[in-house]
Design a protein around this motif. Structure first.
Motif, PDB file in Angstrom:
ATOM      1  N   GLN A   1       0.853  -1.202   0.003  1.00 33.83           N
ATOM      2  CA  GLN A   1       0.169   0.049  -0.258  1.00 33.83           C
ATOM      3  C   GLN A   1       0.777   1.143  -0.066  1.00 33.83           C
ATOM      4  N   LEU A   2       1.914   1.139   0.878  1.00 37.48           N
ATOM      5  CA  LEU A   2       3.009   2.417   0.763  1.00 37.48           C
ATOM      6  C   LEU A   2       3.476   2.406  -0.619  1.00 37.48           C
ATOM      7  N   ALA A   3       3.769   1.693  -1.262  1.00 35.70           N
ATOM      8  CA  ALA A   3       4.646   1.291  -2.484  1.00 35.70           C
ATOM      9  C   ALA A   3       3.518   2.041  -3.565  1.00 35.70           C
ATOM     10  N   ASN A   4       2.394   2.041  -3.272  1.00 35.32           N
ATOM     11  CA  ASN A   4       1.621   2.861  -4.141  1.00 35.32           C
ATOM     12  C   ASN A   4       1.689   4.399  -4.542  1.00 35.32           C
ATOM     13  N   TRP A   5       2.705   4.823  -3.920  1.00 36.75           N
ATOM     14  CA  TRP A   5       2.915   6.288  -3.736  1.00 36.75           C
ATOM     15  C   TRP A   5       3.082   6.705  -5.210  1.00 36.75           C
ATOM     16  N   GLN A   6       2.182   7.823  -5.760  1.00 38.26           N
ATOM     17  CA  GLN A   6       2.589   8.526  -6.940  1.00 38.26           C
ATOM     18  C   GLN A   6       3.266   9.761  -6.837  1.00 38.26           C
ATOM     19  N   ALA A   7       4.200   9.640  -7.651  1.00 37.89           N
ATOM     20  CA  ALA A   7       5.256  11.038  -7.738  1.00 37.89           C
ATOM     21  C   ALA A   7       4.247  12.384  -7.939  1.00 37.89           C
TER      22      ALA A   7
END
Lengths: 222, 192
Positions: A49-55
């Motif tokens: 879920q954390l890795a779904n960060w969008q720049a």
């Protein structure tokens, strides 16, 4: 239903230097222990879920360009090739001064051009004398023409003035003569009247004296 | 030319005074550093401050970069140190002990329809807002570990070396952080 091994198992599972043997043991435990397996699943889910960060887009900023340009401009001033151009105006002025001092002349002819310093003095003097003589001659002829034209003009002017003056004088004399003649005639009339009055007055005086004498004689007679 | 070689060429040109090379170098890394700052500092203004501090540090120390490590590693090490300094300053200015945990109601920070923190509203996606809210409940040290492990993909060995802690401490902090995040998200989903 908890498992005392959960923290150790999961911590090791998350490590990136897990040996194949240790991984095999953990996998075996996870197959047997429902609690550890579900805990691991949730942790992995959280991690993904954390890795779904969008720049996010970066707000506008100057990227340090002002500082970069300022410091590099200041630092390069002393060594830049462009600084040589600062001497150009001074060098140009000096070159112009030299050209003037040495009286440099450049002549372009059919065979190319030649540069010479100084000038031929005798030729220059002769040219100047000839030029002066020419100028004098021209000025003299101009003065003569001017004088002659001026004389003619003056003569014409004088003649015109004289003729006008003569005519005016004759007319004035005629008018003066007529005036005096008129005055004389009027004076003669006045004198005539005056004499007549004087004569009348004398006659009255004589009569008065005669009357006075008659009165006196009459008084004496009585 | 590989990205690493291109970095080195840009650095050499920037050191020779090329503003174009400097700008290109900054453009390559500004997004990564800004997003790194957002996740660590929790708001865009601190992230901007951090990013500017990082590139100022890069500019001042560019001549010291020898190419022994990758430029990306070098710049993120600077970013890490600057983030630690900035966080310390913030805590001191706010009157909190530097090492204390964050307190308060965790769920206030999650995105919902009724109200959000102004700083979080600036973020582009709801997903990012939720991630920021989750990270904000972690103490700074744990947030740093999560950032380095999940987003920078560093090994625990590299994290331990960077933070001057043991590898086991790094692993424990990461595990503790994940557990905390897990419990918060579970609680949030139960309540919603």
């Amino acid at each position: 239903m908890s498992c005392p091994k959960t923290p150790h198992i999961l911590q090791e599972y998350l490590a990136d230097d897990l040996t194949p043997l240790a991984k095999e043991e953990i996998d075996k435990h996870l197959l047997q222990c429902e609690h550890c397996a579900s805990e691991l699943e949730v942790l992995m889910l959280t991690q993904s879920q954390l890795a779904n960060w969008q720049a996010e887009r970066v707000p506008h900023w100057d990227r340090g360009m002002e500082l970069f340009r300022r410091e590099h401009r200041v630092g390069k001033q002393s060594s830049s090739w462009f600084s040589a151009w600062q001497w150009m105006p001074t060098a140009a002025s000096f070159a112009m001064l030299c050209l003037l001092i040495f009286n440099t002349s450049v002549e372009v002819g059919d065979g190319g051009f030649s540069v010479s310093f100084g000038s031929p003095v005798s030729d220059m003097d002769a040219a100047l004398a000839a030029f002066e003589q020419e100028q004098r001659t021209e000025i003299d002829s101009m003065i003569a023409r001017f004088e002659s034209r001026q004389d003619t003009n003056n003569l014409q002017l004088m003649q015109a003035v004289m003729s006008q003056t003569q005519q005016a004088t004759v007319e004035n004399l005629d008018q003066i003569y007529a005036y005096f003649e008129e005055q004389r005639r009027q004076d003669m009339q006045l004198m005539s009247q005056g004499y007549q009055q004087l004569a009348d007055s004398d006659y009255a005086t004589v009569q008065s004296l005669q009357e006075l004498a008659q009165f006196v004689s009459f008084q004496g007679a009585r | 030319m590989s990205l690493i070689d291109e970095d080195e060429a840009l650095i050499a040109a920037a050191l020779n005074g090329s503003a174009f090379a400097w700008e290109k170098l900054v453009k390559r890394y500004e997004s990564k550093i800004y997003n790194h700052g957002l996740r660590l500092m929790g708001n865009s203004s601190d992230a901007m401050d951090l990013m500017q501090e990082v590139f100022l540090g890069v500019y001042r120390n560019l001549h010291r970069f020898r190419g022994d490590a990758r430029f990306s590693s070098w710049i993120f090490r600077i970013a890490h140190n600057k983030a630690v300094d900035l966080n310390r300053k913030k805590r001191l200015l706010a009157g909190y002990p530097v090492d204390s945990d964050n307190e308060g109601d965790v769920f206030d920070s999650f995105a919902d329809e009724e109200g959000e923190e102004p700083e979080l509203e600036l973020l582009q996606s709801e997903q990012n807002r939720n991630i920021m809210a989750m990270l904000n409940i972690l103490p700074f040290e744990q947030r740093l570990i999560v950032e380095l492990k999940v987003f920078q993909s560093l090994t625990f060995e590299e994290i331990a070396e960077m933070q001057d802690i043991s590898e086991n401490t790094a692993k424990t902090r990461f595990y503790t952080a994940l557990r905390k995040l897990k419990s918060v998200t579970e609680e949030y989903h139960v309540l919603s």
